[in-house]
Design a protein around this motif. Sequence first.
Motif, PDB file in Angstrom:
ATOM      1  N   PHE A 106     109.633 147.377 106.443  1.00 37.36           N
ATOM      2  CA  PHE A 106     108.952 146.398 107.293  1.00 37.36           C
ATOM      3  C   PHE A 106     107.648 145.991 106.617  1.00 37.36           C
ATOM      4  O   PHE A 106     107.197 146.652 105.690  1.00 37.36           O
ATOM      5  CB  PHE A 106     108.739 146.929 108.721  1.00 37.36           C
ATOM      6  N   ASP A 107     107.065 144.871 107.081  1.00 38.68           N
ATOM      7  CA  ASP A 107     105.921 144.231 106.414  1.00 38.68           C
ATOM      8  C   ASP A 107     104.646 144.318 107.260  1.00 38.68           C
ATOM      9  O   ASP A 107     104.264 143.332 107.915  1.00 38.68           O
ATOM     10  CB  ASP A 107     106.227 142.739 106.151  1.00 38.68           C
ATOM     11  N   PRO A 108     103.950 145.449 107.274  1.00 39.00           N
ATOM     12  CA  PRO A 108     102.780 145.608 108.153  1.00 39.00           C
ATOM     13  C   PRO A 108     101.711 144.534 107.968  1.00 39.00           C
ATOM     14  O   PRO A 108     101.093 144.099 108.948  1.00 39.00           O
ATOM     15  CB  PRO A 108     102.209 146.974 107.761  1.00 39.00           C
ATOM     16  N   GLN A 109     101.482 144.089 106.725  1.00 33.69           N
ATOM     17  CA  GLN A 109     100.354 143.173 106.505  1.00 33.69           C
ATOM     18  C   GLN A 109     100.480 141.863 107.279  1.00 33.69           C
ATOM     19  O   GLN A 109      99.478 141.319 107.738  1.00 33.69           O
ATOM     20  CB  GLN A 109     100.203 142.877 105.007  1.00 33.69           C
ATOM     21  N   VAL A 110     101.708 141.375 107.429  1.00 36.66           N
ATOM     22  CA  VAL A 110     101.895 140.125 108.171  1.00 36.66           C
ATOM     23  C   VAL A 110     101.532 140.342 109.641  1.00 36.66           C
ATOM     24  O   VAL A 110     100.902 139.499 110.274  1.00 36.66           O
ATOM     25  CB  VAL A 110     103.361 139.644 108.086  1.00 36.66           C
ATOM     26  N   PRO A 145     107.016 151.162 104.989  1.00 33.08           N
ATOM     27  CA  PRO A 145     106.189 149.953 104.947  1.00 33.08           C
ATOM     28  C   PRO A 145     106.163 149.379 103.534  1.00 33.08           C
ATOM     29  O   PRO A 145     106.131 150.128 102.562  1.00 33.08           O
ATOM     30  CB  PRO A 145     104.802 150.462 105.357  1.00 33.08           C
ATOM     31  N   CYS A 146     106.182 148.054 103.437  1.00 34.72           N
ATOM     32  CA  CYS A 146     106.113 147.383 102.132  1.00 34.72           C
ATOM     33  C   CYS A 146     104.792 146.652 101.974  1.00 34.72           C
ATOM     34  O   CYS A 146     104.325 145.992 102.906  1.00 34.72           O
ATOM     35  CB  CYS A 146     107.234 146.346 102.005  1.00 34.72           C
ATOM     36  N   LEU A 147     104.211 146.759 100.797  1.00 32.07           N
ATOM     37  CA  LEU A 147     103.054 145.933 100.442  1.00 32.07           C
ATOM     38  C   LEU A 147     103.565 144.556 100.056  1.00 32.07           C
ATOM     39  O   LEU A 147     104.681 144.434  99.529  1.00 32.07           O
ATOM     40  CB  LEU A 147     102.314 146.562  99.257  1.00 32.07           C
ATOM     41  N   LEU A 148     102.756 143.528 100.291  1.00 32.86           N
ATOM     42  CA  LEU A 148     103.188 142.153 100.011  1.00 32.86           C
ATOM     43  C   LEU A 148     102.467 141.606  98.790  1.00 32.86           C
ATOM     44  O   LEU A 148     101.234 141.563  98.738  1.00 32.86           O
ATOM     45  CB  LEU A 148     102.931 141.277 101.235  1.00 32.86           C
TER      46      LEU A 148
END
Length: 379
Positions: A106-110, A145-148
């Motif tokens: 999943f993309d926490p930063q967004v 979690p993935c970094l973008l």
Amino acid sequence: HKLHPLLAALPKCEHHMHVEGSLSPELLFELAARNGVTLPVAEDDSFASTEALYARYARFTSLDDFLHYYYIGMSVLQTAADFETLAMEYFKKAHAANVRHAEIFFDPQVHLARGISLADVVRGLRAASLRATAELGGMTSLLIPCLLRHLPVADSGELVSQLREGYWAGGDEQKQEETVVNALEAAFEGDKDAVSLRGALAGLGLCSSERDLPPTLWREVYQEARRHSVSSAEKPTLARRGATRLTAHAGEEGPAEYITLALDHLGAQRIDHGVAAATDPAVMERLAREQILLTVCPISNVCLRVTKSVKEVPIRTFLDANVPFSINSDDPAYFGGYIQENYCAVQEAHDLSVDDWATIVRNSIRLSWCDDARKQVVL
Ligand code: ADE
Ligand code: ZN
């Protein structure tokens, strides 16, 4: 195809599925209405209806073209309950395809940028993960979690600090004890929100736009994550509770060299996509020698024009070179295929033998990030 019943029955592990990429147009519009989220209908007719959106998804021209829609789509996810609903829909579909263990990105930063707390996102995903184990035949899952890559590296650094503070197991044991004590005290005082999420997340990934964004840019950020991680040999109990595992998307649109950089500079223990490896014999030889898993996503590769067809995905090349890989769906709601469709597409394009499939399934179980006891059960 005559092997399709066998492919349906195989016990599967999925290692490359972005949960926001399992958001169907139907759920997208439902959540937009419920949460009062305005979609950019004025600028883009694609958001006029589910049919229009499906039609647009059928003609992506590149990774970035897809990402544009993917990041707009996830704006409808607002509450922990939304994330739970989303993940639960995925788990049910995966269970129907005999997925026994899933490792989910999943993309926490967004979400953080939209003012949603990481705690809400993780609480929702974790609730679904626990429900899936209870209700779907003991299916297990890990949340990663993935970094973008399209955002500033400093933004990634801030996220990793948050992950170290409260979401990864392992690291500073003293701090862990304190977190547990704090959580117990909070629970005692009836503050459910403060219940610890330590250990809820299992690792770290890197995704989004790849061209001209070499993995080396995230070297220090991954170093911070590695400092936190514990090797299973050193601390088996902590590892069981979910040590920090490292992966990165590399060699999707980018060159084979990015795979090498992700291994050498990030300490990646796995490579997501990695199909560009087939263009470089030295990289192939290394992947085989070090038994680095590639999480290949064949239908995604065709949709994003990484390859012209599933036939061009180097499945045979990887098998012949003893490069381990698993077959995955990436963003199933956007690419029109879940894991089962990906297995079948590979079979239709490459006409594999039962022995080939045994190799694929064995590697995908062996190189999963669940503990060994779970691997025995999956088999
Ligand atoms: N985020 C979601 N899907 C992705 C993909 N295929 N490549 C890079 N980033 C992504
Ligand atoms: Zn991906």
